[in-house]
Design an enzyme around this catalytic site. Structure first.
Site, PDB file in Angstrom:
ATOM      1  N   ASP A 159       0.337   4.010   0.276  1.00  0.00           N
ATOM      2  CA  ASP A 159       0.968   4.006   1.554  1.00  0.00           C
ATOM      3  C   ASP A 159      -0.215   4.726   2.572  1.00  0.00           C
ATOM      4  O   ASP A 159      -1.055   4.246   2.409  1.00  0.00           O
ATOM      5  CB  ASP A 159       2.226   5.363   1.310  1.00  0.00           C
TER       6      ASP A 159
ATOM      7  N   HIS B  44       4.144   8.988   6.665  1.00  0.00           N
ATOM      8  CA  HIS B  44       5.105   8.261   5.811  1.00  0.00           C
ATOM      9  C   HIS B  44       4.861   8.369   4.381  1.00  0.00           C
ATOM     10  O   HIS B  44       5.664   8.904   3.648  1.00  0.00           O
ATOM     11  CB  HIS B  44       5.072   6.494   6.204  1.00  0.00           C
TER      12      HIS B  44
ATOM     13  N   SER C 249      12.379   2.855   2.156  1.00  0.00           N
ATOM     14  CA  SER C 249      11.344   3.679   1.884  1.00  0.00           C
ATOM     15  C   SER C 249      11.639   4.801   1.039  1.00  0.00           C
ATOM     16  O   SER C 249      10.777   5.592   0.225  1.00  0.00           O
ATOM     17  CB  SER C 249      10.459   4.193   3.115  1.00  0.00           C
TER      18      SER C 249
END
Length: 681
Positions: free
Chosen positions: A340, A371, A569
């Site tokens: 990520d 994120h 996600s």
């Protein structure tokens, strides 16, 4: 090449060749058994670009027929620069002029050539609710829950965020939860088949009741919800409430002639320091049985001045995670790689195995985007800075942070393949059993043609469970369900649900932005759903999200911050954490056995399978998923289809793979960047 330049290239392609790209999508889709065209190496839009703008710089991935060192020399001789050695695919990633890329594709040492496009995250902003915690002045609202799912044969279960004041109290039947006419057991009368619930036997008589007390002092609202099942039309049961500890009772509901149902009741008028609820048989019927499950009280309190509030997460209760923790499984010893934007070691992470960066434009392993840290917190955040309030599913799992983005969130597919390659090389050292991919390519392409999907399959065949997000869709030109790795049939692909602000499962629904359907290769996706709406997790101290979206920040104390966001996600790491729990309990399971367990031990929501962690851990099946599915054609050693279980993958010589079997005419090279995160959902 920076993102701005790459974006210009993509816009030129779309402007010049929209019909070509559309036709490529229509003509390039093929089923599992279709044979690829022979010898096609260069995507036609890229070839046209090379003709019209040969000096335009592009990123590519290129496969070698023999030694990669020879290929690297060829790239450099054509004015290119090698940026990655991707030995997992016997390939290189390079930056070079478009015209030179076209020349490179004609060389005998080249087997395939792919545009190295950006990847996109699968997170979305929330749409309000929850609010931000902390701060001084003003008014803040706190939501708490009292819950009993009857997951153990006990009258003192506390499955919510707050404890009940007492356990359940029997009257007229004093044998406790395991005997007599009021019991906690698994029975066909339970609202959820094969789940434990509390059961009233019809022989209880009119004097048998079950009641429990709670402290609702100072609340502004309180709601009771529960599921029930009644098997006889002439029997009656009532729900009573007391605001004085049981001295006086008011009947709120009478239930009869209900096969299987649920109810929601407003308790606000009866809120006190000693509120009680009571179930009792009010109409005699010897053969009647009542099953009650998933009792939940949700209440809010409001404070003013300098107080702080913590909006709740519900997914630990929705997925019965705490019951699995009580069984002794917290993910200890299991390595989970998060590929990520990086994971910042600011707070709530006590078990790091490694932290590396695979993006040459990044000068730190910290998450300066936000994120990856949020995703990692859902997997293995220990919640230490929130007193356990915001824990991840597997808080003792060993996190491996593999950063693929630069400081703006920009990442290429080759960075992702590079990280997966590192997992393959180091999986035994760190006991990496799970890889979380809350990302995907910005390109719609068959899994047979994707280097990123091929790399994911290699990990799978080498004992690593790959969990991927199905992606969010807002009607844009790229349908994420057709983008790798979500479209690969081997991996576990995850969609998202909306919990509707409660920990009850039967009011949850599919999150409308979560992609769902059948891929261009004919596979139904996603295979499993998990909560993804308004999920609160760790906020990286290095991320700009706090200043960009202050309404989504949850402050705890003076330094620790959490953040609320939605998307597939967020659902994906819940499944990754669940797999870590399962592999701690049964470390010898193969990825195919894990996938079978995950996708078969489920509830059903909106007609789709919903993650059921407790059932995963208490089911003993060793069935295997993926039987007979064809591996990516990039992994075929010739023109004959290769199906899983048909070869010994440990003996495969990857250098002998026939990379000529790629049909590049089916590729849509439209790409998007992580910076296109949608904060409006």
């Amino acid at each position: 090449m920076d993102f701005e330049k790459n974006a210009i290239v993509m816009k030129k392609l779309l402007k010049r060749f929209p019909i070509l790209i559309f036709l490529a999508l229509l003509l390039g889709a093929f089923g599992q058994g279709a044979a690829p065209a022979e010898g096609a190496r260069l995507q036609p839009a890229l070839a046209e670009m090379a003709s019209e703008s040969p000096e335009e710089s592009v990123r590519v991935m290129v496969g070698a027929r023999g030694e990669r060192a020879e290929l690297a020399g060829l790239v450099e001789s054509l004015g290119g620069r090698v940026v990655k050695d991707l030995h997992i695919l016997n390939a290189l990633a390079a930056e070079m002029p478009a015209g030179a890329a076209a020349d490179l594709a004609q060389h005998a040492s080249v087997t395939w050539l792919s545009l190295d496009g950006p990847v996109v995250s699968t997170g979305k902003g929330g749409n309000g609710g929850g609010g931000s915690g902390g701060g001084g002045g003003g008014t803040s609202t706190t939501t708490e829950t009292l819950r009993d799912d009857f997951n153990t044969v006990s009258y003192v279960n506390n499955d919510g965020s707050m404890p009940w004041s007492t356990g359940w109290i029997e009257t007229g039947d004093y044998n406790g939860p395991s005997g007599g006419n009021v019991t906690v057991e698994v029975d066909i009368i339970c609202p959820v088949l094969l789940n434990r619930c509390v059961e009233f036997d019809g022989d209880t008589g009119l004097n048998s009741t079950l009641e429990r007390e709670m402290d609702l002092s100072g609340v502004t609202s309180a709601t009771l919800t529960f599921d029930y099942k009644l098997d006889h039309s002439s029997a009656e049961y009532t729900l009573d409430v007391s605001s004085d500890g049981g001295a006086a009772w008011t009947t709120l509901r009478t239930y009869s002639n209900a096969i299987n149902s649920s109810d929601s009741v407003d308790l606000t008028p009866y809120a006190s320091a000693s509120t009680r609820i009571r179930f009792r048989l009010s109409g005699p019927e010897e053969d009647a049985h009542l099953g009650i499950d998933n009792i939940l009280v949700t209440y809010q309190t409001t404070s003013s001045g300098g107080g702080s509030s913590l909006p709740p997460n519900f997914y630990l209760d929705t997925l019965d995670v705490r019951d699995v923790w009580d069984m002794g499984y917290t993910g200890a010893g299991i390595g989970v790689a998060v590929i990520d934007s990086g994971v910042s070691q600011d707070h709530d992470f006590s078990n790091f195995g490694a932290r590396l960066s695979f993006n040459p434009n990044s000068n730190t392993v910290n998450d300066v985007f936000g994120h990856g840290t949020h995703v990692a917190g859902i997997i293995a955040g220990d919640g230490v800075n929130s007193s356990g309030f915001y824990q991840g599913v597997a808080p003792d799992a060993n996190l491996i942070s593999l950063k693929i983005s630069d400081e703006t969130g920009m990442a290429y597919e080759s960075d992702t393949v590079d990280a997966m390659q590192w997992v393959l090389d180091n999986k035994d050292t760190f006991n990496i059993r799970v890889v979380n991919l809350s990302i995907q390519s910005g390109t719609e392409v068959s899994y047979h043609l994707s280097p990123m999907a091929a790399a994911a399959e290699i990990l799978w065949f080498n004992g690593v469970v790959v969990v991927a997000a199905t992606g969010n869709w807002d009607g844009g030109p790229v349908y994420p369900l057709n983008a790798p790795p979500a479209n690969d049939p081997f991996v576990i692909t995850v969609g998202a649900t909306d919990e509707k602000g409660t920990a009850r499962r039967n009011d949850d629904s599919w999150m409308t932005s979560s992609a769902v359907g059948v891929t261009q290769d004919g596979f139904a996706k996603p295979e499993i759903m998990a909560p993804g709406k308004d999920i609160i997790s760790v906020l990286s101290n290095h991320s700009p999200w706090a200043s960009q979206h202050p309404d989504r920040v949850v402050n705890v104390g003076n330094s620790a911050q959490y953040f609320r966001i939605s998307g597939t996600s967020m659902a994906t790491p819940m499944v990754s954490g669940a797999v870590a729990l399962l592999l701690q309990a049964e470390p010898n399971l193969t990825p195919d056995q894990v996938k079978y367990r995950v996708t078969n031990a489920t509830y059903w929501v909106s007609g789709m399978p919903y993650l059921n962690i407790e059932k995963m851990l208490t089911t003993s099946t060793t069935g295997s998923a993926n039987t007979g599915i064809q591996a990516s054609q990039l992994l075929w050693t010739g023109n004959d289809p290769v199906t899983w279980n048909s070869v010994n993958w440990n003996s495969v010589n990857w250098n002998s793979v026939n990379w000529n079997s790629v049909n590049w005419n089916s590729v849509n090279w439209n790409s998007v960047n992580w910076n296109s995160l949608d904060w409006t959902e």
